[in-house]
Enzyme design. Sequence first.
Site, PDB file in Angstrom:
ATOM      1  CB  CYS A  31       0.282  20.507 -22.611  1.00 40.15           C
ATOM      2  SG  CYS A  31      -0.124  19.740 -21.029  1.00 40.15           S
ATOM      3  CG  ASP A  85       7.831   3.739   1.323  1.00 43.96           C
ATOM      4  OD1 ASP A  85       7.434   3.581   2.497  1.00 43.96           O
ATOM      5  OD2 ASP A  85       8.075   2.783   0.558  1.00 43.96           O
ATOM      6  CG  HIS A 104      -2.666   2.897  -2.021  1.00 45.32           C
ATOM      7  ND1 HIS A 104      -2.579   2.656  -0.669  1.00 45.32           N
ATOM      8  CD2 HIS A 104      -3.861   2.373  -2.412  1.00 45.32           C
ATOM      9  CE1 HIS A 104      -3.694   2.056  -0.250  1.00 45.32           C
ATOM     10  NE2 HIS A 104      -4.480   1.866  -1.293  1.00 45.32           N
ATOM     11  N   GLY A 130       2.710  -4.590   9.068  1.00 41.26           N
ATOM     12  CA  GLY A 130       2.521  -3.162   9.342  1.00 41.26           C
ATOM     13  C   GLY A 130       1.343  -2.488   8.690  1.00 41.26           C
ATOM     14  CD  GLU A 159       0.094  -0.703  19.296  1.00 39.31           C
ATOM     15  OE1 GLU A 159       1.113  -0.135  19.729  1.00 39.31           O
ATOM     16  OE2 GLU A 159      -0.801  -1.174  20.012  1.00 39.31           O
ATOM     17  CB  CYS A 212       1.217  16.422 -17.555  1.00 33.69           C
ATOM     18  SG  CYS A 212       0.092  17.631 -18.306  1.00 33.69           S
ATOM     19  CD  GLN A 243      -2.449  -1.233   2.735  1.00 32.32           C
ATOM     20  OE1 GLN A 243      -3.546  -0.696   2.906  1.00 32.32           O
ATOM     21  NE2 GLN A 243      -1.796  -1.851   3.702  1.00 32.32           N
ATOM     22  CG  ASN A 244       3.998   1.159   2.517  1.00 32.48           C
ATOM     23  OD1 ASN A 244       2.918   1.408   3.038  1.00 32.48           O
ATOM     24  ND2 ASN A 244       4.880   0.353   3.076  1.00 32.48           N
TER      25      ASN A 244
HETATM   26  N1  APR Z   1       6.674  -2.399  12.702  1.00 30.54           N
HETATM   27  C1  APR Z   1       5.514  -3.020  12.342  1.00 30.54           C
HETATM   28  N2  APR Z   1       4.301  -2.406  12.339  1.00 30.54           N
HETATM   29  C2  APR Z   1       4.276  -1.109  12.717  1.00 30.54           C
HETATM   30  C3  APR Z   1       5.434  -0.394  13.104  1.00 30.54           C
HETATM   31  C4  APR Z   1       6.674  -1.094  13.086  1.00 30.54           C
HETATM   32  N3  APR Z   1       7.838  -0.515  13.435  1.00 30.54           N
HETATM   33  N4  APR Z   1       5.069   0.886  13.431  1.00 30.54           N
HETATM   34  C5  APR Z   1       3.733   0.967  13.231  1.00 30.54           C
HETATM   35  N5  APR Z   1       3.255  -0.230  12.816  1.00 30.54           N
HETATM   36  C6  APR Z   1       1.872  -0.578  12.450  1.00 30.54           C
HETATM   37  C7  APR Z   1       0.791   0.112  13.241  1.00 30.54           C
HETATM   38  O1  APR Z   1       0.489  -0.643  14.410  1.00 30.54           O
HETATM   39  C8  APR Z   1      -0.380   0.087  12.238  1.00 30.54           C
HETATM   40  O2  APR Z   1      -1.085  -1.139  12.297  1.00 30.54           O
HETATM   41  O3  APR Z   1       1.696  -0.133  11.116  1.00 30.54           O
HETATM   42  C9  APR Z   1       0.320   0.165  10.884  1.00 30.54           C
HETATM   43  C10 APR Z   1       0.204   1.536  10.247  1.00 30.54           C
HETATM   44  O4  APR Z   1      -1.169   1.725   9.952  1.00 30.54           O
HETATM   45  P1  APR Z   1      -1.587   2.784   8.843  1.00 30.54           P
HETATM   46  O5  APR Z   1      -0.835   4.055   9.047  1.00 30.54           O
HETATM   47  O6  APR Z   1      -3.085   2.801   8.789  1.00 30.54           O
HETATM   48  O7  APR Z   1      -0.989   2.163   7.512  1.00 30.54           O
HETATM   49  P2  APR Z   1      -1.708   1.343   6.395  1.00 30.54           P
HETATM   50  O8  APR Z   1      -2.504   0.215   6.960  1.00 30.54           O
HETATM   51  O9  APR Z   1      -0.659   1.002   5.406  1.00 30.54           O
HETATM   52  O10 APR Z   1      -2.688   2.444   5.736  1.00 30.54           O
HETATM   53  C11 APR Z   1      -3.331   2.077   4.554  1.00 30.54           C
HETATM   54  O11 APR Z   1      -4.211   4.327   4.375  1.00 30.54           O
HETATM   55  O12 APR Z   1      -4.087   6.633   4.337  1.00 30.54           O
HETATM   56  C12 APR Z   1      -4.082   5.493   3.546  1.00 30.54           C
HETATM   57  O13 APR Z   1      -3.093   5.352   1.425  1.00 30.54           O
HETATM   58  C13 APR Z   1      -2.791   5.345   2.791  1.00 30.54           C
HETATM   59  O14 APR Z   1      -1.686   3.305   2.122  1.00 30.54           O
HETATM   60  C14 APR Z   1      -2.270   3.973   3.217  1.00 30.54           C
HETATM   61  C15 APR Z   1      -3.521   3.285   3.694  1.00 30.54           C
END
Ligand code: APR
Length: 253
Positions: free
Chosen positions: A152, A105, A120, A189, A217, A128, A102-103
């Site tokens: 353009c 980066d 994503h 994550g 978590e 453009c 989903q990242n």
């Molecule tokens: N190692 C493992 N997990 C981790 C760590 C770590 N060091 N730090 C945080 N986390 C976990 C958190 O507990 C949480 O469950 O990573 C998750 C981050 O959650 P989100 O920020 O909601 O990320 P994600 O699930 O990828 O979000 C999905 O939401 O805003 C949109 O497009 C954006 O791709 C993103 C999508």
Amino acid sequence: MDPIQIQKAADVLRKSRNTIAFTGAGISVESGVPPFRGENGIWEKYDPKTLELGFFMNNPTASWKVIRELFYNYFGTAKSNNAHFVLAEMEKRGLLKCVITQNIDNLHQQAGSVVVHEFHGNSQNLVCLSCHRYFKPDDIDFDKLPPYCGDCGGLIKPDFIFFGEGIPMEAYQNSVEAAGRAEAVILVGSTGEVMPAAQMPYLAKQNGATIIEVNTEMSKFTNTITDHFIQGKAGEVLTELFFSLTGEELKTK
Ligand code: APR
């Protein structure tokens, strides 16, 4: 980090003939990229509205100011961490078929992963909106916002998915196919809050895959489809998992 859970997960991976990874923002937190939700979450500081397509089209300067700060000034310097390197090494050894992420980066590719389905999009590409010419961040003068196409005059937008925008069809189809064939998923994550991305681990589970979840978590996946929950930081857990699976220490470049 529970060593028994690590061993059980390694046993699953040893038996699996088709393992994939599904990653969210948490895998990049140890690279200095903040998550969207939870502690230090991006949405605590920034209004998600600035990344809605409609808002961007009507307020390109305001939206671009947040985009520049978040995805180019801040994220732009992030480096892959051990979690990214473990998945890339597993792919190299034929122990992992692909990463569905989903990242945006680019840290999986930076670590050496080749088959990466980007649900994503990717912040390293900009486009453009009028003539669809592609740009790289180095082509953009971030001091003059919003950036317009030199050919353009069209508005330039990062090629990652805004809220309200459709998922790239190729990434979606490749991810559905990969999830349908997987025997094991390493789920790293993610809160599981955002659809349709978060459907992929569910799809794999429906097709009989074993779900190994790595997270600091519990998430929406934990008490629904996760078979092995390993609580801990992605970089640390995946390094241990790699050692348990291969008997070798991870060698990062
Ligand atoms: N190692 C493992 N997990 C981790 C760590 C770590 N060091 N730090 C945080 N986390 C976990 C958190 O507990 C949480 O469950 O990573 C998750 C981050 O959650 P989100 O920020 O909601 O990320 P994600 O699930 O990828 O979000 C999905 O939401 O805003 C949109 O497009 C954006 O791709 C993103 C999508």
